[in-house]
Write an enzyme that holds these catalytic residues in place. Sequence first.
Site, short mmCIF file in Angstrom:
data_model
loop_
_atom_site.label_atom_id
_atom_site.label_comp_id
_atom_site.label_asym_id
_atom_site.label_seq_id
_atom_site.Cartn_x
_atom_site.Cartn_y
_atom_site.Cartn_z
N ARG A 51 0.82 -1.20 0.00
CA ARG A 51 0.00 0.00 0.00
C ARG A 51 0.86 1.25 0.00
O ARG A 51 2.00 1.24 0.45
CB ARG A 51 -0.97 -0.02 1.16
N GLU A 62 -3.47 5.85 3.86
CA GLU A 62 -2.98 4.87 2.90
C GLU A 62 -3.98 4.64 1.77
O GLU A 62 -5.19 4.71 1.97
CB GLU A 62 -2.75 3.53 3.61
N THR A 90 -10.13 5.65 15.20
CA THR A 90 -8.72 5.44 14.85
C THR A 90 -8.59 5.19 13.36
O THR A 90 -7.73 5.73 12.68
CB THR A 90 -8.16 4.21 15.61
N ARG A 118 -13.93 -7.43 7.28
CA ARG A 118 -12.99 -8.20 6.46
C ARG A 118 -11.75 -8.57 7.25
O ARG A 118 -11.14 -9.61 6.99
CB ARG A 118 -12.65 -7.47 5.16
N VAL A 230 -2.95 -9.04 14.98
CA VAL A 230 -3.70 -8.14 14.11
C VAL A 230 -3.26 -6.68 14.27
O VAL A 230 -3.28 -5.90 13.32
CB VAL A 230 -5.22 -8.25 14.39
N ASP A 233 0.61 -3.20 12.51
CA ASP A 233 0.30 -3.06 11.09
C ASP A 233 0.85 -1.81 10.44
O ASP A 233 0.39 -1.38 9.40
CB ASP A 233 -1.22 -3.13 10.88
N LYS A 237 5.20 -0.16 14.69
CA LYS A 237 4.08 -0.62 15.52
C LYS A 237 4.05 -2.15 15.52
O LYS A 237 3.69 -2.77 14.53
CB LYS A 237 2.76 -0.05 14.96
#
Lengths: 355, 355
Positions: A51, A62, A90, A118, A230, A233, A237
């Site tokens: 991305r 992004e 966020t 998703r 998860v 990302d 981080k």
Amino acid sequence: MTAKLNVVPFVSVDSMMKLVLTVGVEKFLTELAGYIEEDFLRWESFDKTPRIASHSSEGVIELMPTSDGKMYGFKYVNGHPKNTREGLQTVTAFGVLADVGSGYPMLLTEMTILTALRTGATSALAAKYLAPEGARTMAIIGNGAQSEFQALAFKSLLGIDKLRLYDLDGSASRKCAKNLAGMGFDITICSSGHEAVEGAEIITTVTADKQYATILTDNMVGSGVHINAVGGDCPGKTELHRDILLRSDIFVEYPPQTRIEGEIQQLAADHPVTELWQVMTDKAAGRKDAKQITLFDSVGFATEDFSALRYVRDQLRATGLYEELDLLADPDEPRDLFGMLLRAEQAVAKPQMAT
Amino acid sequence: MTAKLNVVPFVSVDSMMKLVLTVGVEKFLTELAGYIEEDFLRWESFDKTPRIASHSSEGVIELMPTSDGKMYGFKYVNGHPKNTREGLQTVTAFGVLADVGSGYPMLLTEMTILTALRTGATSALAAKYLAPEGARTMAIIGNGAQSEFQALAFKSLLGIDKLRLYDLDGSASRKCAKNLAGMGFDITICSSGHEAVEGAEIITTVTADKQYATILTDNMVGSGVHINAVGGDCPGKTELHRDILLRSDIFVEYPPQTRIEGEIQQLAADHPVTELWQVMTDKAAGRKDAKQITLFDSVGFATEDFSALRYVRDQLRATGLYEELDLLADPDEPRDLFGMLLRAEQAVAKPQMAT
């Protein structure tokens, strides 16, 4: 959907909520996971790129484009951890699906809710291939906006029905437990990460701080678990201690992006990882034995949004849950854009003269 | 614009036409050129990247992001030359302006019409610095959707009032002449490119074929002219014979993108070019003498769209020409996205029980 060339179907936040509720959250997650899996199975037919991120001191914006040669999709998404302190999300997102043949957009949709769905669906889909067989208990560390979607996706796809919740902020855990009440979970709110992982076959980490954090330390991870990471990302981080990564077999979506954004940014650039699509297509092994620690280092990839856009588009006709957006200039004669402007002037002027 | 966090102002095609007509096309072009110039003057404060293109056999879909650190803008734009044969536009576009601090979109707008305007405004702006002094006559080769916008921008910014039109398809020239009738131009429709350039101090090439073409041959270009090459704007698509480039001083927007997409893709990767912003900020010379051939190798850069988005946003309050789009999920409690979904269900269910 429509013969009016200027019109693009638009799914607002309100329409998306109605769509999810009409289909049912669990059915939506299951069907969406099906679309995501379909696209992972034809991974090689996608035009893929990491991305395109625009970083600032407070967050990131992004663009995530991809194409299968017939359709083109992209998502706009931001990540601003400090936003919640100001009453903002966020993450917010919207996306577009377009026809590669003509370049015309065919769907514009909110994707804040859709991204949450998703992301949960992708995590659960990966776990279907990687989690220990018969897993029923999942720890969720970080009980913010994404947590319920993770829980329900794992329930729908894997039958997870025991949750162990932990968040630095206890009110987040209580919010999560309250939202999931009556949905078939046995829920325990825990007072530490250590307590949360006790007996959990799957550990989901989904915190939001934009920093190197250590949500899981090495001693918290026993053999045989599946880690669904998860929250790490973007560059800078991460959530897991490096030693956990070294003990795990690591599975990723798209290595060029994950090496920049995922937990594995802590490792050497050539540290071995397995691509999820290869597991799904039997080109690589998933879980090999009961003692193995599997780690899905999830960052979210453009094809998953593409799948989500496809899925939403396929629901439009039956549900009618969209508006028509006057987004594309459509002159009578395509080379006469300026003439369209002139005629608009006459159209405005004439009625005034008639009255 | 609004305190409703879910809402993004949306400028439809209809609103854009009304906005252009309300402001007036020439005033719009002049003011827009002012915004574009402002941003070129602070060129170094932008986060710049070549646009992200997804090519197919029939066209291209591109994303063009940029940011000045306070605002972030991007445009979605396609280029499909075969579209006109099917009654569709070659180019359609829309764009978004967002707040870098929060990542929240602050404007969604059609950009098919807006791109035509900003392309004309940018060409005329460049010519202000590069064209021979006192120029009054412009040849326009290629009389499609962009031609009138070029003509009016050059009239507004430079006082061009003599047009010499040529297109392979005579009906395109007649369309252009008819649209511009009564707007203060002396217009000659020509039967060849050779005829069109006779006596023209500025030559604008703006054809649409996706191929290496030779719209201008070397013998057509006399000393002292300014060439505004607009049509060559993607790999494999050029309009000028290479020899012209070698005789010209070449000015470009953003070299890394122009070397891929512009006329200079025909030249060595290190062929000297001058960046337009450097001319504007007196870091480099523009036109030095009356015999020099100047060439603006225009491909369209993200900052120009950013300027256009800024301009449109600044017109919203005074004109009210926008709609409110329910694009962003806005839960009462930012971390409670799932709770918002649950409460939507109750909101749907409750009124039914009350009646």
